[in-house]
Design an enzyme around this catalytic site. Structure first.
Site, PDB file in Angstrom:
ATOM      1  CG  LEU A  10      -1.793  -1.208   1.461  1.00 14.38           C
ATOM      2  CD1 LEU A  10      -2.771  -0.942   2.611  1.00 14.38           C
ATOM      3  CD2 LEU A  10      -2.550  -1.578   0.190  1.00 14.38           C
ATOM      4  NE  ARG A  17       2.266  12.390  10.374  1.00 18.64           N
ATOM      5  CZ  ARG A  17       2.280  11.289  11.114  1.00 18.64           C
ATOM      6  NH1 ARG A  17       2.839  11.286  12.307  1.00 18.64           N
ATOM      7  NH2 ARG A  17       1.741  10.178  10.656  1.00 18.64           N
ATOM      8  CE  LYS A  24       4.774   7.848   4.413  1.00 13.95           C
ATOM      9  NZ  LYS A  24       4.119   7.746   5.739  1.00 13.95           N
ATOM     10  CB  ALA A 384      53.051  19.098 -12.422  1.00 12.49           C
TER      11      ALA A 384
HETATM   12  C1  UD1 Z   1      -2.390   1.133  10.202  1.00 15.99           C
HETATM   13  C2  UD1 Z   1      -3.236   0.020  10.830  1.00 15.99           C
HETATM   14  C3  UD1 Z   1      -2.840  -0.151  12.297  1.00 15.99           C
HETATM   15  C4  UD1 Z   1      -1.370  -0.458  12.399  1.00 15.99           C
HETATM   16  C5  UD1 Z   1      -0.559   0.630  11.688  1.00 15.99           C
HETATM   17  C6  UD1 Z   1       0.883   0.231  11.615  1.00 15.99           C
HETATM   18  C7  UD1 Z   1      -5.396   0.052   9.722  1.00 15.99           C
HETATM   19  C8  UD1 Z   1      -6.796   0.501   9.784  1.00 15.99           C
HETATM   20  N1  UD1 Z   1      -4.628   0.390  10.727  1.00 15.99           N
HETATM   21  O1  UD1 Z   1      -2.717   2.330  10.863  1.00 15.99           O
HETATM   22  O2  UD1 Z   1      -3.587  -1.190  12.884  1.00 15.99           O
HETATM   23  O3  UD1 Z   1      -0.971  -0.538  13.745  1.00 15.99           O
HETATM   24  O4  UD1 Z   1      -1.031   0.799  10.345  1.00 15.99           O
HETATM   25  O5  UD1 Z   1       1.626   1.282  11.070  1.00 15.99           O
HETATM   26  O6  UD1 Z   1      -5.025  -0.610   8.780  1.00 15.99           O
HETATM   27  N2  UD1 Z   1      -2.980   3.602   2.747  1.00 15.99           N
HETATM   28  C9  UD1 Z   1      -3.450   3.562   1.463  1.00 15.99           C
HETATM   29  N3  UD1 Z   1      -4.722   3.920   1.206  1.00 15.99           N
HETATM   30  C10 UD1 Z   1      -5.568   4.332   2.192  1.00 15.99           C
HETATM   31  C11 UD1 Z   1      -5.075   4.363   3.510  1.00 15.99           C
HETATM   32  C12 UD1 Z   1      -3.784   3.988   3.765  1.00 15.99           C
HETATM   33  O7  UD1 Z   1      -2.709   3.215   0.536  1.00 15.99           O
HETATM   34  O8  UD1 Z   1      -6.714   4.630   1.883  1.00 15.99           O
HETATM   35  C13 UD1 Z   1      -1.597   3.233   3.019  1.00 15.99           C
HETATM   36  C14 UD1 Z   1      -0.800   4.399   3.526  1.00 15.99           C
HETATM   37  O9  UD1 Z   1      -0.132   5.057   2.450  1.00 15.99           O
HETATM   38  C15 UD1 Z   1       0.188   3.753   4.485  1.00 15.99           C
HETATM   39  C16 UD1 Z   1      -0.531   2.521   4.972  1.00 15.99           C
HETATM   40  O10 UD1 Z   1      -1.593   2.279   4.050  1.00 15.99           O
HETATM   41  O11 UD1 Z   1       1.360   3.323   3.827  1.00 15.99           O
HETATM   42  C17 UD1 Z   1      -1.073   2.678   6.383  1.00 15.99           C
HETATM   43  O12 UD1 Z   1      -2.014   3.700   6.416  1.00 15.99           O
HETATM   44  P1  UD1 Z   1      -2.168   4.667   7.641  1.00 15.99           P
HETATM   45  O13 UD1 Z   1      -3.302   5.543   7.371  1.00 15.99           O
HETATM   46  O14 UD1 Z   1      -0.875   5.272   7.967  1.00 15.99           O
HETATM   47  O15 UD1 Z   1      -2.571   3.632   8.783  1.00 15.99           O
HETATM   48  P2  UD1 Z   1      -2.316   3.789  10.320  1.00 15.99           P
HETATM   49  O16 UD1 Z   1      -3.257   4.758  10.877  1.00 15.99           O
HETATM   50  O17 UD1 Z   1      -0.889   3.995  10.570  1.00 15.99           O
END
Ligand code: UD1
Ligand code: CA
Length: 484
Positions: A10, A17, A24, A384
């Site tokens: 993903l 941030r 990123k 040189a």
């Molecule tokens: C997620 C997990 C959490 C875990 C944590 C570990 C879920 C709901 N939660 O939370 O349990 O402890 O990761 O870091 O899965 N992304 C997409 N599309 C989206 C949303 C996210 O591609 O619609 C990708 C983001 O780019 C990222 C990853 O998924 O690389 C995680 O997404 P993020 O929103 O950061 O999840 P967390 O809140 O960290």
């Protein structure tokens, strides 16, 4: 392990941030993009397919993946509606799935293929519908918590924002890496809703769905939970970069490389070092640099995409796309630009800049020179302060110097030019015409001395005084002075 494995990575989220115009997951760590690290780990498992979910800046991310990992299938998530929705986009793009599906994130640069492999093996051995690569951490803040019942069986993952104060006390977290039975995943995805604090489709809801269906769920705490840590800002980027580097450098030391100061030595992920290489402090080995055995590199040297031969010595040098032969010497203070090829036992010395220059075996450019668009034969010595004047202001031209030539100090070689085998030049020569083999080229006229010039033209200065003192009685009478 299952012959049928799909890895979904993903990478659709924005990474706000980072405060960067660069997405990123494209930020590099150890010379490789963050998503490049994750895709490398995924490919180590030789899966049937790898699917990357892109969204934010998807043109840039897609192009990067396409160029470096052409086999990876791209799935587009237009709007970031949550991890469950992202995986749904991946499954739709991949078509019919069977076997095991691993889900990982594109911003975890430390992830190693071996970690994914053993996790997938545990998941498959236990025949789970879904498994969590969990972690036991001191500070679970921000992570989804793994909830277990009194028997220790996994019941659900609850996200921090949706957790009760009691659930927040749980120190077993979801690393984010999950393994699914493909058939279960396909059935569960449409059942995931978005009725939660974030209004997102949480992939983690699949755990409770499996339990409700009476299926087996596993959670396996990772041995090295730092491998699953994500990067969210530049502070974490630097910290993670240092940790990745520390591991790479330590790995090379275990392979027989001497690193005098690991803290100031930076080695990219794709660099290859032989045993008995020595790296001195302040050295960066970048890109696809390769260093052969017994070479000594550093101190204070940066080499990008260079090839260093066995036993070579490279001191205080900046080099890019250069090839250094065995037992050759470079530096101190040398600048090797792309296309520099130095032969075995050759030398590029102090304050020498080279570009597109093939310098033969045993040939030397020892001091204060610029060698551009040139070929120098074996055993030749360049005096040189020699400038290979390759640019006429419009076009670049080449200079060829033959074998075992001896050119003198402070020469200018005006290209296009050919200096033959065994030829020589005089000091200060400006060489504009070809020099035949064995010839001596001189271009400055015979020297004239204007006697007592300083006494007449610089009278009253320290220069004139010094000259007068040195000449003493040997001074010629004033009427002898003649401008010859
Ligand atoms: C997620 C997990 C959490 C875990 C944590 C570990 C879920 C709901 N939660 O939370 O349990 O402890 O990761 O870091 O899965 N992304 C997409 N599309 C989206 C949303 C996210 O591609 O619609 C990708 C983001 O780019 C990222 C990853 O998924 O690389 C995680 O997404 P993020 O929103 O950061 O999840 P967390 O809140 O960290
Ligand atoms: Ca995150």
């Amino acid at each position: 392990m299952s012959s049928e494995l799909t890895v979904i990575v993903l990478a659709a989220g924005g990474g706000t941030r980072m405060k960067s115009k660069t997405m990123k997951v494209l930020h590099p760590i150890a010379g490789r993009s963050m998503i490049g690290h994750v895709l490398t780990a995924a490919q180590a498992l030789e899966p049937r397919r790898v699917v990357a979910v892109v969204g934010h800046q998807r043109e840039a991310v897609s192009a990067h993946i396409h160029e470096n990992f052409p086999d990876v299938v791209l799935a587009v998530q237009e709007e970031q509606l949550g991890t469950g929705h992202a995986v749904r986009m991946a499954v739709e793009a991949a078509g019919q799935l069977s076997g095991t599906v691993l889900v990982a994130y594109g911003d975890t640069p430390m992830l190693q293929g071996e970690t994914l492999r053993s996790f997938a093996a545990e998941h498959e051995a236990a025949q789970c519908a879904v498994s969590i690569l969990s972690g036991i951490v001191d500070d679970p803040c921000g992570y989804g918590r793994v909830l277990r019942n009194t028997e220790g069986d996994v019941e659900a993952i609850v996200e921090e924002k949706d957790a009760t104060p009691e659930q927040r006390e749980v120190c077993e977290i979801n690393s984010g890496i999950l393994a699914f039975d493909a058939a279960f995943l396909a059935g569960a995805l449409p059942r995931i809703g978005n009725d939660n604090a974030n209004g997102e489709f949480y992939l983690t809801d699949a755990i409770a769905i499996a339990r409700a269906d009476g299926l087996t769920v596993g959670a396996y705490p990772a041995d090295d939970v730092t491998q699953t840590e994500g990067v969210n800002d530049r502070v974490q980027l630097a910290r993670m970069g240092a940790e990745v580097n520390r591991r790479i450098v330590e790995g090379w030391m275990r392979e027989g490389v001497t690193v005098m100061d690991p803290a100031t030595t930076w080695v990219d992920a794709d660099v290859v070092l032989a045993a008995d290489v020595t790296i001195l402090p302040g050295t960066q080995l970048l890109g696809t640099t390769v260093v052969a055995e017994d070479a000594v590199v550093g101190p204070d040297t940066t080499l990008k995409d260079c090839e260093i031969g066995a036993g070579a010595r490279v001191v205080r040098t900046h080099g890019e796309l250069a090839v250094i032969g065995a037992d050759a010497q470079v530096g101190p203070y040398s600048y090797l630009r792309p296309g520099t090829i130095l032969g075995a036992a050759g030398k590029i010395g102090g304050f020498v800049e080279t570009k597109n220059a093939r310098i033969g075996d045993g040939a030397k450019v020892p001091h204060l020179s610029y060698v551009g668009d040139a070929e120098i034969g074996e055993g030749t010595n360049i005096g040189a302060g020699t400038i290979f004047a390759n640019y006429d202001g419009v076009n670049k031209h080449r200079t060829k110097v033959g074998r075992h030539a001896r050119t003198a100090s402070n020469n200018t070689f005006v290209a296009p030019l050919e200096i033959g085998d065994g030829a020589a030049t005089g000091a200060g020569a400006v060489v504009r015409q070809d020099v035949p083999p064995g010839a001596l080229a001189v271009s400055s006229g015979p020297q004239r001395n204007l006697e007592e010039w300083a006494l007449r033209k610089r009278a009253g200065t320290a220069q004139a005084e010094a000259a007068e003192l040195a000449l003493g009685d040997g001074r010629s009478a004033p009427d002898d002075v003649a401008e010859s």
